[in-house]
Design a protein around this motif. Structure first.
Motif, short mmCIF file in Angstrom:
data_model
loop_
_atom_site.label_atom_id
_atom_site.label_comp_id
_atom_site.label_asym_id
_atom_site.label_seq_id
_atom_site.Cartn_x
_atom_site.Cartn_y
_atom_site.Cartn_z
N GLY A 21 0.80 -1.22 0.00
CA GLY A 21 0.00 0.00 0.00
C GLY A 21 0.83 1.26 0.00
O GLY A 21 1.88 1.35 -0.63
N GLU A 22 0.36 2.24 0.73
CA GLU A 22 0.91 3.61 0.71
C GLU A 22 2.15 3.76 1.59
O GLU A 22 2.16 4.51 2.57
CB GLU A 22 -0.17 4.60 1.14
CG GLU A 22 -1.32 4.73 0.15
CD GLU A 22 -0.85 5.31 -1.17
OE1 GLU A 22 -0.14 6.32 -1.19
OE2 GLU A 22 -1.21 4.72 -2.21
N VAL A 23 3.21 3.02 1.23
CA VAL A 23 4.50 3.13 1.90
C VAL A 23 5.56 3.41 0.83
O VAL A 23 5.32 3.21 -0.37
CB VAL A 23 4.87 1.86 2.69
CG1 VAL A 23 3.95 1.68 3.88
CG2 VAL A 23 4.86 0.62 1.81
N LEU A 47 5.40 5.97 5.82
CA LEU A 47 4.09 6.19 5.19
C LEU A 47 4.19 7.29 4.14
O LEU A 47 4.92 8.27 4.32
CB LEU A 47 3.06 6.59 6.25
CG LEU A 47 2.81 5.58 7.36
CD1 LEU A 47 1.83 6.16 8.37
CD2 LEU A 47 2.30 4.28 6.81
N ARG A 48 3.44 7.13 3.08
CA ARG A 48 3.36 8.17 2.05
C ARG A 48 2.39 9.25 2.49
O ARG A 48 1.65 9.09 3.47
CB ARG A 48 2.88 7.57 0.73
CG ARG A 48 3.92 6.75 0.04
CD ARG A 48 3.38 6.33 -1.29
NE ARG A 48 4.42 5.74 -2.11
CZ ARG A 48 4.18 5.13 -3.24
NH1 ARG A 48 2.95 5.03 -3.69
NH2 ARG A 48 5.16 4.62 -3.94
N GLU A 49 2.34 10.31 1.73
CA GLU A 49 1.53 11.48 2.07
C GLU A 49 0.05 11.16 2.25
O GLU A 49 -0.60 11.68 3.15
CB GLU A 49 1.70 12.54 0.97
CG GLU A 49 0.94 13.80 1.21
CD GLU A 49 1.13 14.80 0.08
OE1 GLU A 49 0.50 15.88 0.17
OE2 GLU A 49 1.89 14.53 -0.88
N PHE A 50 -0.51 10.32 1.40
CA PHE A 50 -1.94 10.06 1.45
C PHE A 50 -2.31 8.76 2.16
O PHE A 50 -3.42 8.26 2.02
CB PHE A 50 -2.53 10.08 0.04
CG PHE A 50 -2.40 11.42 -0.62
CD1 PHE A 50 -3.12 12.50 -0.16
CD2 PHE A 50 -1.51 11.60 -1.67
CE1 PHE A 50 -2.99 13.75 -0.75
CE2 PHE A 50 -1.37 12.84 -2.27
CZ PHE A 50 -2.11 13.93 -1.81
N ALA A 51 -1.39 8.19 2.93
CA ALA A 51 -1.67 6.96 3.67
C ALA A 51 -2.74 7.21 4.72
O ALA A 51 -2.76 8.26 5.37
CB ALA A 51 -0.40 6.44 4.33
N SER A 52 -3.61 6.25 4.90
CA SER A 52 -4.65 6.35 5.92
C SER A 52 -4.09 5.80 7.23
O SER A 52 -4.13 4.61 7.50
CB SER A 52 -5.88 5.55 5.48
OG SER A 52 -6.90 5.67 6.45
N ARG A 53 -3.55 6.69 8.04
CA ARG A 53 -2.82 6.32 9.25
C ARG A 53 -3.66 5.58 10.28
O ARG A 53 -3.15 4.83 11.08
CB ARG A 53 -2.21 7.57 9.85
CG ARG A 53 -1.27 8.28 8.91
CD ARG A 53 -1.10 9.74 9.25
NE ARG A 53 -0.40 9.97 10.48
CZ ARG A 53 0.82 10.46 10.56
NH1 ARG A 53 1.47 10.79 9.48
NH2 ARG A 53 1.37 10.66 11.73
#
Length: 98
Positions: A21-23, A47-53
């Motif tokens: 995913g968003e990594v 984590l990338r900018e738009f990752a759902s933390r």
């Protein structure tokens, strides 16, 4: 006629987890005992900018042929007192960052 052979295991390289995913660098990573979810995220470049933390999930074999989903909230884990949120991973776990 009677050879004797000794085998010594120098290192085990079979313990892996997947981070998807968003990594920064999704993929399979070797782990050692005591590797936590935050450790795996760090190995994946963070984590990338738009990752759902707050919606990260760890998928784990439940021993009965199925998988169970363990929720992980990054924001809770990094706050003071949130250390218990950062649990250890097991070989074969899949960390999904939506």
């Amino acid at each position: 006629p009677s050879p004797q052979v000794s085998v010594i295991v120098a290192a085990v390289h079979s313990f892996k987890v997947s981070v998807l995913g968003e990594v920064g660098f999704p993929g399979r990573h070797e782990i050692r005992s005591g590797t936590t979810v935050l450790d795996a995220l760090a190995m994946s470049g963070g984590l990338r900018e738009f990752a759902s933390r707050g919606r990260i999930v760890v998928m784990r074999q439940d021993g009965k042929g199925g998988k169970k989903r363990l929720p992980f909230n990054y924001d809770h884990a990094i706050t003071e007192g949130g250390e218990s949120e950062n649990f250890s991973l097991r070989p074969g776990d899949i960390v999904v960052v939506p």
